[in-house]
Scaffold this active site. Sequence first.
Site, mmCIF file in Angstrom:
data_model
loop_
_atom_site.group_PDB
_atom_site.id
_atom_site.type_symbol
_atom_site.label_atom_id
_atom_site.label_comp_id
_atom_site.label_asym_id
_atom_site.label_seq_id
_atom_site.Cartn_x
_atom_site.Cartn_y
_atom_site.Cartn_z
ATOM 1 N N CYS A 136 29.812 39.848 29.961
ATOM 2 C CA CYS A 136 30.550 39.168 31.019
ATOM 3 C C CYS A 136 30.874 37.754 30.545
ATOM 4 O O CYS A 136 30.012 37.073 29.985
ATOM 5 C CB CYS A 136 29.706 39.135 32.286
ATOM 6 S SG CYS A 136 30.507 38.303 33.667
ATOM 7 N N HIS A 143 33.153 46.685 37.077
ATOM 8 C CA HIS A 143 32.532 45.377 36.798
ATOM 9 C C HIS A 143 33.281 44.268 37.543
ATOM 10 O O HIS A 143 32.672 43.420 38.196
ATOM 11 C CB HIS A 143 32.560 45.147 35.278
ATOM 12 C CG HIS A 143 31.985 43.846 34.831
ATOM 13 N ND1 HIS A 143 30.794 43.758 34.148
ATOM 14 C CD2 HIS A 143 32.430 42.566 34.957
ATOM 15 C CE1 HIS A 143 30.536 42.483 33.880
ATOM 16 N NE2 HIS A 143 31.524 41.739 34.353
ATOM 17 N N GLU A 144 34.616 44.287 37.453
ATOM 18 C CA GLU A 144 35.420 43.232 38.096
ATOM 19 C C GLU A 144 35.398 43.351 39.617
ATOM 20 O O GLU A 144 35.354 42.348 40.330
ATOM 21 C CB GLU A 144 36.864 43.251 37.579
ATOM 22 C CG GLU A 144 37.002 42.997 36.079
ATOM 23 C CD GLU A 144 36.271 41.774 35.570
ATOM 24 O OE1 GLU A 144 36.145 40.768 36.302
ATOM 25 O OE2 GLU A 144 35.801 41.803 34.420
ATOM 26 N N HIS A 183 32.437 41.716 40.909
ATOM 27 C CA HIS A 183 32.635 40.258 41.000
ATOM 28 C C HIS A 183 33.303 39.877 42.322
ATOM 29 O O HIS A 183 32.930 38.881 42.945
ATOM 30 C CB HIS A 183 33.534 39.758 39.863
ATOM 31 C CG HIS A 183 32.802 39.377 38.615
ATOM 32 N ND1 HIS A 183 31.826 38.397 38.587
ATOM 33 C CD2 HIS A 183 32.914 39.819 37.344
ATOM 34 C CE1 HIS A 183 31.374 38.272 37.347
ATOM 35 N NE2 HIS A 183 32.013 39.123 36.573
#
Length: 195
Positions: A107, A149-150, A153
């Site tokens: 990351c 993953h994004e 976030h």
Amino acid sequence: MILPIVKYGHPVLRQKGARIESITPEITKLIDDLFETMHAAAGVGLAAQQVGQALQLTVLDVRGVKDRPSTMELSGQPVDVAAFMPLVLINPAITPVGPPVAGPEGCLSFPEIYEDITRPEAVEVKAVDAKGAALHFKAGGLLGRAIQHETDHLNGILFIDRMKSDAKKVLKPELDALQAATKAELAKKQQPPGT
């Protein structure tokens, strides 16, 4: 414009992003800046939180990665991933598809920290693109992992939250040092000039 990428320990990384209701010139500029920042940092994805903006916006581009293939399907038919890159996802909603698989992740907000993370092998994605058009596709491989993953976030979830506890224990000294450095930097910025 290349923006500074916020590091672990910055409170914005734990904020859930606000929905984007209209694509304003400011949002278009932010999208351009996100791509420029991501490419300069050699990343494959970057969320608005990582540049200090708590919004439901992320950009992705997996074209440069040859050793970890990506898949994409539209209406159940495989398509060329490169034809859809770079990719903008606004207000994305994802649905896991397929069994969980472990794979390496890093990351940009955690420099030099990598670990295997278990996630569903693919996801169904519904979002809006940079022009406000609806997107609906399935993504697997690296693209599927990067989207998960994004999207994490955008909801204030970090990849360390998905790590196995023993792996996190091993990385604890590095994580604590990164968090402390970020907090010290933030405290320094908040001091009035001349103190």
